[in-house]
Scaffold this motif. Structure first.
Motif, short mmCIF file in Angstrom:
data_model
loop_
_atom_site.label_atom_id
_atom_site.label_comp_id
_atom_site.label_asym_id
_atom_site.label_seq_id
_atom_site.Cartn_x
_atom_site.Cartn_y
_atom_site.Cartn_z
N VAL A 474 0.83 -1.21 0.00
CA VAL A 474 0.00 0.00 0.00
C VAL A 474 0.86 1.26 0.00
N TYR A 632 -3.97 8.79 6.38
CA TYR A 632 -3.78 7.48 6.99
C TYR A 632 -3.09 7.57 8.35
N GLN A 641 -5.26 2.74 8.66
CA GLN A 641 -6.65 3.17 8.75
C GLN A 641 -6.79 4.63 8.36
N THR A 696 -6.62 -3.16 5.82
CA THR A 696 -6.79 -1.74 5.56
C THR A 696 -8.26 -1.40 5.77
#
Length: 890
Positions: A474, A632, A641, A696
């Motif tokens: 990510v 994030y 998150q 996620t």
């Protein structure tokens, strides 16, 4: 399995309830002598035929009249009347409502020598008193040992005391509130021999100026000491091996009229969690902990092992020191000052493994296995200084509090699919200042003014470092990197203020309240990837958020209270505002709305032994902006998150009902409750679970509904002749919650149930027996498929106390557990043995040798469930150890 367990337990509770409800009648009448004159003070007794197993009694009034409420499962009754100087008269009557007249004839009454024993439980108005000596065994040392055996009272594993299934409101010692709600300091250190009675103060209003205008359904507990002036306490010192062990406790106490103190220094590395004695346990603390600034925001941290349902001495590897001072002193004729201060230093080590199963909508599951080794460092300072004036005509209480916690955590995770271990380091201190003011002042004409104010400032700078760099797919497009560092700081300002006017005109009560709350939160954070490289988008890794919440409300209330009914209706009308902005990300949201949130509760006295409760409420609230983050946040090494959805608005409908039975004469206590909650929200979490178990989560705007149903029940009985206490308890719940999982909208269903049985037998001269058992089941499913394989945990405990001679005690206990879940069943039996000799001296001096975990059990397994995630944890336990100690009661 859970369905059958729940059905059987509810049936058992209904059978017990129906036996008490199947025959209810009222017998009234009058007792006269042969000349037709009233006989006051005569004893009228009714018993079932033919067994005569139980009885109900009444005493005639000055006019000779009596009234008996009969709740006996029999068709025919034996009704008798007797008085000193008269012959007893007996009749056989039907079990139905009726009026009976007695005419007693004079007769000489021979008085026999009798021995009067105080009943173990007695009721005087709204006060239920337990005579401590009736429940104390030779092995008991502190009052907590006795509280766990009182029928109708429940003590949870953390020391919280429940009555009728609800936490007590206040914990008094000789009528004084020394510890507020951190009463484990007293219950775990106050010698049981210093206490005369344990009193449950039902429907207790702690503010004296409100007792005639604001009734309550909450209960409090009072320890009535044997002497008005009591100097007591305990001292304990111990040493042992495997590994080198130490244990020390010095707790002097003083209780005199208007002045009390409990000071303590405790230290050990034997697994005794001394921090539990600082935990707030009262009802008010539940409300305070939901206030912003009074709970630590978990911005980031390591993946720790959750606490298992075991005594801490089984699993906790610690090096703890606790120093606490608690003083209540007079300040003038009607006022007091109270100081509660504590400092805790602790180092804890955890070791074990976690197996996590993510249930997916397609019926597949992702399972992740982690081996964990964590070290936690805790330094905590709490100080409360309170001024209190609590008299009938005036109430003033102001409390200033400071709390500082300096925490650090080191963690190591080894995953089965990854050769290199993951290293974690978290630093997350938190500091807060709070001032609470409460004022009550009667203004004449049965009217009272009540003022309350709360002001809180809090801040927490947190940091998490993870090596090697996590979530590369990510954060770096799949390129490996050395380290991730998440820094975050949250600050909170919160104030709540209200003024209420209370008026009463029996049996009615009226309340009008105006008030407001204001909350300001700031969050700054930055996620840094080392060595520094170009992130996918720098904006998505930094937060600079400011959020403001306001509530301005008026509230009307009306109450109705008689000897049988207590009804309350509150109707607050709130104007709520919320705004949140992150200028760097050009993100902003704002909302304003008016909400009507009625609350109704009621209680009805079915008889002198039975009562029923019920209630309903509606809430329309905005969620806290705490989880809001437009960029994030790295919550832990495998969870990234972002929550940029509109703030959560939750509408909830709650319904509850309960049926309670309490008979001090026969020592029977029943409780059965049901609650249902329907929740509608405007926000849903969209979670993506990858094959490697990384997660996620992004919040999205999506209306959804969830439901929760819960039932609970308990039956308690004290058998006086056998000195036996029996307790059966049931808790079960069902929950459904929609969620987005791997790009699919689905629903998670969770079911849990627990059945507990406890029996304590202490009638034998040579010793006593104690047995406890618990069966817990969990299962879940996602989507429309069937429930997956559930997990169960079975626990049993058997303890034998043997007194081979005066002053000698041998205590042997065996704890069996069996866990069935994601892997092969795990079972084990813990065996502990204690020998104690009490020296024949004026002060009670115990010399004790204790061997723990004789069979050297190394591992324990437990399971918990959240939405679509089932977690099974395996803990490394403390090895076999021997501890020799000397304990002195002051």
């Amino acid at each position: 399995m859970l369905k059958h367990l729940l059905t059987c337990c509810i049936t058992l509770l209904l059978i017990c309830t129906s036996r008490r409800l199947m025959a209810q009648a009222t017998i009234t009448g009058i007792v006269r002598d042969a000349q037709g004159q009233a006989v006051p003070g005569a004893l009228v007794e009714v018993q079932p035929l033919p067994l005569l197993s139980t009885s109900a009694v009444a005493i005639t009034a000055e006019d000779g009249r009596f009234s008996l409420r009969v709740q006996l499962a029999a068709d025919s009754l034996r009704l008798s009347a007797r008085a000193l100087g008269y012959a007893e008269q007996v009749r056989r009557v039907r079990n139905q409502n009726q009026i009976v007249a007695f005419a007693l004839r004079p007769a000489a009454t021979a008085l026999r020598e009798v021995v009067v024993k105080a009943p173990p439980i007695r009721r005087e108005g709204d006060t239920l008193s337990y005579r401590v000596s009736a429940f104390t065994e030779q092995k008991d040392r502190v009052i907590a040992d006795v509280l766990r055996k009182l029928p109708g009272i429940e003590v949870e594993a953390d020391g919280r005391i429940l009555y009728e299934g609800r936490p007590i409101q206040k914990f008094y010692i000789n009528g004084a509130d020394l510890l507020e709600s951190r009463y484990s300091l007293a219950s775990n250190n106050l010698p049981a021999e210093a206490v005369q009675d344990v009193q449950v103060l039902k429907r207790h209003q702690p503010v004296k100026a409100l007792r005639d205008v604001q009734p309550t359904e909450q209960a409090s507990l009072n320890l009535q000491l044997k002497n008005k002036v009591t100097a007591t306490g305990q001292a304990r010192v111990g040493a042992g091996a495997a590994p080198a062990l130490w244990d020390g406790n010095l707790s002097p106490m003083l209780f005199v009229p208007r002045q009390q103190l409990i000071d303590t220094y405790q230290t050990n590395n034997t697994g005794q969690d001394v921090a539990a004695e600082l935990k707030p346990l009262g009802i008010d603390d539940f409300q305070q902990l939901t206030e912003p600034g009074n709970r630590k925001p978990e911005l980031t941290g390591i993946r720790a092992l959750s606490l298992p349902p075991l005594a801490s001495a089984r699993y906790l590897f610690n090096r703890a020191h606790l120093l606490s001072a608690n003083h209540l002193v007079p300040f003038g004729k009607e006022s007091q000052l109270r100081l509660n201060a504590a400092y805790l230093h602790d180092q804890q080590t955890q070791a074990g493994s976690t197996r996590t199963r993510f249930s997916l909508p397609d019926g597949e599951a992702v399972t992740l296995h982690e081996e964990k080794t964590n070290t936690l460092y805790v330094n905590q300072l709490t100080t409360d200084l309170a001024y209190i004036r609590n008299v009938q005509r005036y109430y003033l209480k102001n409390t200033f509090s400071f709390a500082g916690t300096w925490e650090a955590q080191d963690g190591r995770v080894q995953r089965a699919t990854q050769e290199q271990a993951i290293q974690q380091r978290a630093i997350n201190p938190v500091y807060s200042l709070t001032n609470r003011l409460g004022l009550v002042r009667p203004v004449g004409g049965q009217r009272t003014v009540q003022v309350s104010s709360v002001l809180t400032l809090a801040t927490t700078p947190q940091q998490l470092t993870v090596s090697p760099g996590p979530l590369a797919a990510v954060l770096t497009g799949g390129n490996a990197y050395a380290q991730a560092r998440q820094q975050a700081r949250a600050g909170t300002f919160y104030t709540a203020n209200s003024v209420a006017l209370l008026a009463s005109r029996q049996p009615w009560r009226y309340t009008g309240t105006v008030g407001f709350t204001r909350e300001v939160k700031r969050l700054t954070s930055e996620l840094t990837l080392l060595p520094t490289g170009p992130p996918p988008s720098a904006d998505t890794l930094q937060n600079a958020l400011t959020a403001q919440l306001g509530r301005y409300y008026v509230q009307g209330g009306i109450g109705y209270k008689t000897t049988r009914w207590h009804l309350e209706l509150e109707v607050p009308v709130s104007y709520r505002t919320v705004s949140a902005a992150d200028a760097a990300l050009a993100a902003r949201q704002q909302r304003r709305y008016v909400a009507l949130e009625p609350l109704f509760s009621g209680r009805y006295e079915l008889s002198s032994l039975w009562h029923a409760t019920g209630g309903a409420s509606f809430a329309n609230e905005l969620g806290s902006p705490q989880p809001l983050s437009y960029a994030y946040l790295l919550r832990d090494y495998r969870t990234l998150q972002r929550n940029d959805a509109p703030l959560t608005q939750a509408r909830s409908w709650n319904f509850n009902a309960g049926l309670f039975y309490e008979n001090p004469l026969t020592s029977w206590f029943y409780r059965a409750t049901y609650s249902a909650t329907a929740l509608a929200r405007n926000q849903l979490s969209r979670s993506v679970v990858r094959p490697d178990g990384t997660l996620t989560t992004v919040a999205v705007a999506q209306f959804n509904r969830g439901q929760t149903h819960a039932v609970a029940g308990s039956v308690g009985k004290f058998v006086r002749d056998w000195k036996t206490n029996l307790h059966l308890q049931l808790n079960a719940s069902f929950r459904s919650q929609p969620l987005y999982l791997n790009a699919r909208l689905t629903t998670a269903y969770n079911q849990t149930g627990t059945l507990r049985l406890r029996a304590n037998l202490s009638t034998f001269v040579w010793g006593g027996l104690e047995y406890a058992a618990a069966l817990t089941g969990l299962r879940s499913r996602v989507g429309s498929g069937g429930f997956g394989a559930g997990t169960t945990l079975q626990e049993q405990r058997l303890a034998l106390s043997w007194y081979p001679g005066a002053g000698h005690l041998v205590l042997v206990s065996a704890d069996y557990y069996q866990s069935n879940g994601l892997r092969m069943p795990v079972r084990g039996t813990f065996v502990d043995a204690t020998y104690r000799y009490t020296l024949p001296v004026a002060r009670k001096v115990d010399v004790e040798i204790k061997v723990s975990n004789l069979r050297d059990i190394q591992h324990y397994q437990s399971t918990y469930l959240t939405d679509f995630i089932l977690v099974q944890e395996d803990y490394r336990l403390r090895p076999r150890q021997v501890l020799a100690s000397v304990r002195v009661s002051f």
